[in-house]
Design a protein around this motif. Structure first.
Motif, PDB file in Angstrom:
ATOM      1  N   ALA A  98      -6.245  -7.352   4.798  1.00 33.22           N
ATOM      2  CA  ALA A  98      -6.405  -6.117   4.039  1.00 33.22           C
ATOM      3  C   ALA A  98      -7.206  -5.085   4.835  1.00 33.22           C
ATOM      4  O   ALA A  98      -6.823  -3.914   4.897  1.00 33.22           O
ATOM      5  CB  ALA A  98      -7.089  -6.399   2.703  1.00 33.22           C
ATOM      6  N   VAL A  99      -8.268  -5.505   5.468  1.00 30.04           N
ATOM      7  CA  VAL A  99      -9.110  -4.582   6.246  1.00 30.04           C
ATOM      8  C   VAL A  99      -8.306  -3.977   7.391  1.00 30.04           C
ATOM      9  O   VAL A  99      -8.364  -2.760   7.631  1.00 30.04           O
ATOM     10  CB  VAL A  99     -10.388  -5.293   6.759  1.00 30.04           C
ATOM     11  N   LYS A 157     -13.196   4.358  -9.359  1.00 32.42           N
ATOM     12  CA  LYS A 157     -12.144   4.334  -8.331  1.00 32.42           C
ATOM     13  C   LYS A 157     -12.692   3.857  -6.992  1.00 32.42           C
ATOM     14  O   LYS A 157     -11.957   3.752  -6.018  1.00 32.42           O
ATOM     15  CB  LYS A 157     -11.528   5.721  -8.160  1.00 32.42           C
ATOM     16  N   GLY A 158     -14.015   3.619  -6.935  1.00 33.70           N
ATOM     17  CA  GLY A 158     -14.610   3.099  -5.712  1.00 33.70           C
ATOM     18  C   GLY A 158     -14.940   4.155  -4.672  1.00 33.70           C
ATOM     19  O   GLY A 158     -15.135   3.834  -3.506  1.00 33.70           O
ATOM     20  N   CYS A 164       0.827  -1.213   0.000  1.00 38.11           N
ATOM     21  CA  CYS A 164       0.000   0.000   0.000  1.00 38.11           C
ATOM     22  C   CYS A 164       0.858   1.259   0.000  1.00 38.11           C
ATOM     23  O   CYS A 164       0.566   2.217  -0.735  1.00 38.11           O
ATOM     24  CB  CYS A 164      -0.939   0.006   1.202  1.00 38.11           C
ATOM     25  N   LEU A 165       1.901   1.270   0.806  1.00 40.20           N
ATOM     26  CA  LEU A 165       2.766   2.455   0.866  1.00 40.20           C
ATOM     27  C   LEU A 165       3.475   2.697  -0.465  1.00 40.20           C
ATOM     28  O   LEU A 165       3.623   3.845  -0.897  1.00 40.20           O
ATOM     29  CB  LEU A 165       3.778   2.317   2.008  1.00 40.20           C
ATOM     30  N   ARG A 166       3.898   1.618  -1.128  1.00 42.80           N
ATOM     31  CA  ARG A 166       4.505   1.777  -2.463  1.00 42.80           C
ATOM     32  C   ARG A 166       3.500   2.361  -3.446  1.00 42.80           C
ATOM     33  O   ARG A 166       3.830   3.255  -4.232  1.00 42.80           O
ATOM     34  CB  ARG A 166       5.032   0.434  -2.978  1.00 42.80           C
ATOM     35  N   LEU A 167       2.269   1.859  -3.411  1.00 44.43           N
ATOM     36  CA  LEU A 167       1.238   2.364  -4.318  1.00 44.43           C
ATOM     37  C   LEU A 167       0.904   3.825  -4.022  1.00 44.43           C
ATOM     38  O   LEU A 167       0.683   4.618  -4.940  1.00 44.43           O
ATOM     39  CB  LEU A 167      -0.028   1.504  -4.218  1.00 44.43           C
ATOM     40  N   LYS A 196      -8.586  -3.520  -3.749  1.00 43.81           N
ATOM     41  CA  LYS A 196      -8.551  -4.360  -4.946  1.00 43.81           C
ATOM     42  C   LYS A 196      -7.134  -4.856  -5.230  1.00 43.81           C
ATOM     43  O   LYS A 196      -6.929  -6.022  -5.554  1.00 43.81           O
ATOM     44  CB  LYS A 196      -9.094  -3.605  -6.156  1.00 43.81           C
ATOM     45  N   LYS A 197      -6.156  -3.959  -5.094  1.00 42.56           N
ATOM     46  CA  LYS A 197      -4.762  -4.373  -5.325  1.00 42.56           C
ATOM     47  C   LYS A 197      -4.348  -5.456  -4.338  1.00 42.56           C
ATOM     48  O   LYS A 197      -3.684  -6.433  -4.719  1.00 42.56           O
ATOM     49  CB  LYS A 197      -3.815  -3.170  -5.193  1.00 42.56           C
ATOM     50  N   LEU A 198      -4.728  -5.288  -3.075  1.00 42.42           N
ATOM     51  CA  LEU A 198      -4.385  -6.299  -2.077  1.00 42.42           C
ATOM     52  C   LEU A 198      -5.059  -7.628  -2.393  1.00 42.42           C
ATOM     53  O   LEU A 198      -4.429  -8.687  -2.288  1.00 42.42           O
ATOM     54  CB  LEU A 198      -4.770  -5.818  -0.675  1.00 42.42           C
ATOM     55  N   ALA A 199      -6.307  -7.586  -2.811  1.00 47.30           N
ATOM     56  CA  ALA A 199      -7.013  -8.822  -3.178  1.00 47.30           C
ATOM     57  C   ALA A 199      -6.351  -9.467  -4.396  1.00 47.30           C
ATOM     58  O   ALA A 199      -6.177 -10.692  -4.441  1.00 47.30           O
ATOM     59  CB  ALA A 199      -8.479  -8.520  -3.457  1.00 47.30           C
TER      60      ALA A 199
END
Length: 186
Positions: free
Chosen positions: A50-51, A94-95, A22-25, A38-41
């Motif tokens: 993820a939550v 984008k949700g 997540c930090l990289r993204l 979504k990326k984590l899934a």
């Protein structure tokens, strides 16, 4: 995580890997919570991992959908010339929650949208010939209508309402000296 990975299987290790991802993204650009989920899934992280990671990142302010939406709307309207309708669709993909998107879209009023559409048409007119032929197949009216349709279509693709798009095009063609009294059919 997926069973084929050589990564550690402990929940703490998975959370650390998920947090790092997540930090990289988030280093590349701001992202909505749904995008990160979504990326984590997609990478195979368990939903509960993820939550927990997303909740922690939200708590420290690294994930903020309201801020993300406001930033997205400002950037895409200012630099890409997107209208409110197109921006609303982008935020949906984008949700971003509808109420959060509506608040972000509220920063663009009708005058802002019209001014941006006018700027886009003016830029396009700089490279468009307004010397419509008087004689020949189709004549002057046909060429003018084709130009109007192209400009209105350009604005429609960017999410501007059709009525506003036609009014802006008509005004800018008149300002540029082209005759636009007849509205094209269709």
């Amino acid at each position: 995580m997926r069973s084929g990975d050589d990564a550690p299987r402990t929940p703490a290790a998975q959370e650390a890997q998920a947090k790092d991802l997540c930090l990289r993204l988030l280093t590349d650009r701001a992202r909505s919570r749904a995008e990160l989920a979504k990326k984590l899934a997609d990478k195979g992280f368990d939903e509960d991992v993820a939550v927990r990671v997303l909740d922690r990142l939200t708590a420290v302010g690294l994930i903020d959908d309201a801020s993300f939406a406001a930033q997205w709307v400002h950037s895409r309207h200012t630099f890409s010339g997107k209208g409110k309708r197109a921006l609303a669709m982008e935020l949906r993909t984008k949700g971003v929650a509808p109420e959060v998107a509506a608040q972000a879209l509220g920063q663009i009023d009708g005058d802002d949208e019209r001014a941006r559409a006018t700027d886009l048409v003016r830029r396009k007119l700089r490279t468009t010939s307004l010397d419509f032929p008087v004689d020949g197949p189709g004549g002057r009216s046909s060429e003018r209508e084709r130009t109007v349709r192209r400009l209105v279509s350009m604005l429609a693709r960017r999410g501007y309402p059709q009525g506003m798009a036609f009014d802006v095009v008509k005004s800018e063609l008149a300002r540029a000296g082209a005759d636009t009294e007849d509205r094209p059919d269709g």
